[in-house]
Structure formats: structure tokens, C-alpha cells
Design a protein around this motif. Sequence first.
Motif, short mmCIF file in Angstrom:
data_model
loop_
_atom_site.label_atom_id
_atom_site.label_comp_id
_atom_site.label_asym_id
_atom_site.label_seq_id
_atom_site.Cartn_x
_atom_site.Cartn_y
_atom_site.Cartn_z
N THR A 49 0.87 -1.18 0.00
CA THR A 49 0.00 0.00 0.00
C THR A 49 0.90 1.22 0.00
O THR A 49 1.57 1.51 1.00
CB THR A 49 -0.90 0.01 1.25
N LEU A 52 1.05 3.95 2.77
CA LEU A 52 1.64 3.40 4.00
C LEU A 52 3.14 3.19 3.83
O LEU A 52 3.92 3.42 4.77
CB LEU A 52 0.96 2.08 4.36
N VAL A 123 -1.69 6.09 9.99
CA VAL A 123 -1.38 4.66 10.08
C VAL A 123 -2.36 3.96 11.02
O VAL A 123 -2.84 2.85 10.73
CB VAL A 123 0.07 4.46 10.55
N LYS A 126 -5.70 3.40 9.35
CA LYS A 126 -5.67 2.37 8.31
C LYS A 126 -5.33 0.99 8.85
O LYS A 126 -5.80 -0.02 8.31
CB LYS A 126 -4.64 2.76 7.24
N CYS A 127 -4.50 0.92 9.88
CA CYS A 127 -3.95 -0.38 10.30
C CYS A 127 -4.34 -0.80 11.70
O CYS A 127 -3.99 -1.90 12.14
CB CYS A 127 -2.42 -0.36 10.20
N MET A 177 2.23 -3.18 9.30
CA MET A 177 1.45 -2.24 8.50
C MET A 177 1.12 -2.81 7.13
O MET A 177 0.00 -2.67 6.63
CB MET A 177 2.23 -0.93 8.34
N GLN A 178 2.08 -3.48 6.51
CA GLN A 178 1.90 -3.92 5.12
C GLN A 178 1.18 -5.26 5.02
O GLN A 178 0.46 -5.50 4.06
CB GLN A 178 3.26 -4.01 4.43
#
Length: 227
Positions: A49, A52, A123, A126-127, A177-178
Motif C-alpha cells: 500500500t 503506507l 497509520v 488504516k492499520c 502495517m503492510q
Amino acid sequence: MQVKSAQPVRRITWKVFVDMITPGAVLLSAINPALLGVIISLQQEVSLTWPLTIFLLLIPALANCSVNLLNDYYDFISGNDTAENIVAEAEGPLVYHQVENPRPALIYGLLFFAAACLMGIYVVIKCGPVPAAIGAFGALVTATYSGRWVSTSHMPIGEVLSGITMGGLIPLAGVRMQTGVLRFSVLAEALPVIIGIGMIMFSNNGCDIERDLQAGRRTLPCLLGRE
């Protein structure tokens, strides 16, 4: 050996600013661990992403710049850096350039730190809270490394904390995160980076044993002694 100071300047120029943030150190101790997190994520065959990924690279870089600026500022106003005890321009840019108003260094440092925190909010949105918890610990270490009242750089744990925070937590948070998975095995994969960053800090402090002792610092090299 004493370094010869430059001509006095009234404010922090671009040259002084670059000397303070030390781009080479930011690359080694902040961006490299973030890139490791990206590489490990790619090995999990996930689609990156990109917002990110960009924030993953920028957040530790901004935090590292913040620490460098605040460290130089507090060393300047506390008298730890003087024209008599710095042996290289990069060791005390504010003293070397005889800056008359060092306060912008404090402001810039806080702005870098605030920018990193704002990116961290994105972050979290989103995470979720896990990367935030990892980042909060890293932010705590960042805030206390060169703080005025609590400074881990004055203790024989600063090198270890720097290695773990920069070399270990950055890849750990990046992979979480990924990929969405918290893999503590990332810490083992990042061990060479953890040790490398710790040794960078150890070597830097090893050059400053006498000056740090005079300033009341008790870094790990101070504790062990030069031999």
C-alpha cells in the motif's frame, strides 16, 4: 584536538541545519530499517500500500531528524558542547557556527516530531492500534533520548535502546502495517540491523568519553572505559 570555529551567524542557516540533521546518519539508522520492513513484506507476497509505504519511510526519518536537532539544541543550551571540547564540526554545529539564536533548532525538532505523529495517526486509522503501540514505544524512547529532564543518552542504555527501537521496531511495525500480521520473527531477521545501529551509537559515544564524563553523562563507553 580543538576544532577552529566558523564565523558567527545570527540564525540557523541551511548549512547549519543540514549539519544538525546529519542526513547520512538518518539514512543508516532510520531509512535502512524501514526499507528492511518493506523487503520482508515483499517476501510475504503482499501488494504494498503505497501511502503506507511512503509513511513507513518518512516517519522514522522525521523522528531521527527530530532527535538530532533536539540533541544538538539541549547540548548547546546546557553547555555540554563548547568550542573547547568539540573536535569536529558535526559534533556541535551550533557551537561551531557560533549561532546566536539556537531556539529554531528546538522548534524544528518539535515540528519534525509532530509531523511524524500526524503520519502515525493516518497509520492508526488504516492499520489499527498495533502499529500505534509499537510506534508509541519508539516515540517514548525518541522523546526521552535527548530530553531535558529525562535523557537516556546520559545512561548506559541509550545505545541498546537506539538499536532495538530503530533497528528492530521500525521493521516490525512496517511488516505489520503492510501485511496485517504481527510477526515477532522480524526482530530476529533484523538482528544485524539492531546490532549495527547500536554499534553506530556505541562508536559515536566512544569518541566522546572524556567530554561525556565532564558533562555528567554515563554512556556505555563511559561505563566500560576507553580500553
